[in-house]
Each structure stands twice: as C-alpha cells, then as structure tokens.
Design an enzyme around this catalytic site. Sequence first.
Site, short mmCIF file in Angstrom:
data_model
loop_
_atom_site.label_atom_id
_atom_site.label_comp_id
_atom_site.label_asym_id
_atom_site.label_seq_id
_atom_site.Cartn_x
_atom_site.Cartn_y
_atom_site.Cartn_z
N ASN A 1 8.07 -5.81 -1.17
CA ASN A 1 7.88 -4.49 -0.09
C ASN A 1 6.47 -4.71 0.30
OD1 ASN A 1 7.83 -2.38 1.19
ND2 ASN A 1 8.81 -1.16 -0.23
N GLU B 1 12.70 -9.52 1.56
CA GLU B 1 11.82 -8.35 1.96
C GLU B 1 12.95 -7.17 1.57
OE1 GLU B 1 12.15 -8.00 6.35
OE2 GLU B 1 10.60 -6.62 6.34
N TYR C 1 11.01 9.08 1.20
CA TYR C 1 10.85 8.06 0.27
C TYR C 1 11.55 8.53 -1.13
CZ TYR C 1 7.97 5.56 3.44
OH TYR C 1 7.47 5.17 4.76
N ALA D 1 3.42 -1.07 4.65
CA ALA D 1 2.77 -1.10 6.15
C ALA D 1 2.54 -2.47 6.74
CB ALA D 1 1.74 0.03 6.37
N HIS E 1 12.71 -2.53 1.92
CA HIS E 1 12.26 -1.29 2.24
C HIS E 1 12.97 -0.28 1.41
CE1 HIS E 1 9.46 -3.25 4.78
NE2 HIS E 1 10.49 -4.06 5.19
N ARG F 1 4.42 11.25 -2.12
CA ARG F 1 4.39 10.80 -0.71
C ARG F 1 5.81 10.94 0.17
NH1 ARG F 1 4.62 4.43 1.05
NH2 ARG F 1 4.23 4.55 3.40
N PRO G 1 0.82 -1.23 0.04
CA PRO G 1 0.00 -0.21 0.02
C PRO G 1 0.76 1.37 -0.07
CG PRO G 1 -0.25 -1.17 2.08
CD PRO G 1 0.42 -2.03 1.29
N ASN G 2 0.28 2.09 -0.76
CA ASN G 2 0.97 3.76 -0.77
C ASN G 2 2.21 3.64 -1.69
OD1 ASN G 2 -1.37 4.93 0.83
ND2 ASN G 2 -0.24 3.67 2.56
N ARG H 1 13.39 4.28 12.38
CA ARG H 1 12.25 4.96 12.13
C ARG H 1 11.37 4.74 13.55
NH1 ARG H 1 9.45 4.72 6.69
NH2 ARG H 1 8.14 6.30 7.68
C1 DQA Z 1 8.43 1.06 3.57
C2 DQA Z 1 8.25 1.14 5.13
C3 DQA Z 1 7.10 0.86 5.73
O1 DQA Z 1 7.14 1.18 7.16
C4 DQA Z 1 6.05 1.92 5.13
O2 DQA Z 1 4.78 1.62 5.78
C5 DQA Z 1 6.00 1.93 4.08
C6 DQA Z 1 7.13 1.83 2.97
C7 DQA Z 1 9.59 1.54 2.88
O3 DQA Z 1 9.66 0.90 1.71
O4 DQA Z 1 10.34 1.95 3.41
O5 DQA Z 1 4.85 2.16 3.18
O6 DQA Z 1 7.81 -0.36 3.59
#
Ligand code: DQA
Length: 150
Positions: free
Chosen positions: A74, A98, A22, A77, A100, A17, A9-10, A107
Amino acid sequence: MKILILNGPNLNLLGRREPDIYGHRDYAALTAYIGETCRRIGAEYEVFQTNHEGVLVDMIQGALETGVDAIVLNPAAYTHTSIAIADALRAVEIPTAEVHLSDVDAREPYRRISYAGEACVATFKGKGFESYGEAICYMAEYVRNSKDAH
Ligand code: DQA
C-alpha cells in the site's frame, strides 16, 4: 513462502486519520489482522511501515536479498506520484499486489492515477482491512501456481 507487506505514509495514523474513510481501527490492529491472515495460510511474513518514499524503494530492493516470494504494497499517497517505487518493482521483478483501504477510484480524480499499480499483478481496494486479506491470499496462490509451473 514469504510475503513482504509494505505500508506507506500516514498509515501509521490509522484510527485517528480520517476515520470516515479509513475506519476506526488503528495500525496495530491492521498488523494483527495481517499476521492472522498469513498464519492461517501458512505464509511467513514481514510487515513494515514508513513515511519515506526512498525507504520504500530500499525495502523493495532489499527484498531481493531476503528471499521474499511476493510483496503486498500500500504505497498510500506515493501511489499517485512515485515513478521511483514503480521502477523499483519492475527492477526486482518480485510479483506484487497493490492494496488500498479505500476505493481510490471513487474519490478525488488525482487518486485514479496509480504508477505503482502499473507494475503490480493485481489491485485490491475499497474493502478496508479485507483488501489486505484478499491481496495476501491472492499472492500466496499466485506464488504457488508459478512454482508449480516451473
Ligand atoms: C490509500 C489511498 C491513498 O490515496 C491515500 O493517499 C492513502 C491511503 C488507501 O489505503 O486507501 O494514504 O492508499
């Protein structure tokens, strides 16, 4: 060699964003970067983004039918909340990295918990797009090594 890259998501809102965290490049730039990386190492790939937890579970399960050798994930959240995604990874037993963009360990404390990460063979974080590049190369090598061993 086929790699499935899944984004949660997002991540579709990359660029607009929280750019301080990011970066300023958008999701299309990320998919272009992923495509270049996969072509460079001679891997087939599919890249997919969804805002829905269950769709990520469906995509992970679906990877059993489409001959996917490795997943780069990825979960965004859902990393920090989803036991369903972690269980799906354990169920299919397709090796997964995994990823990110940000350094989740530097964080908020709640981002230090990763359910999905516990079901992954490696984690790449904190390097922006390069986290994906490293994960894709690592998984390609991982698959080659496990094919050689059999
Ligand atoms: C994320 C880190 C997560 O904590 C966050 O909720 C994201 C992006 C990252 O790529 O840094 O949406 O996965």
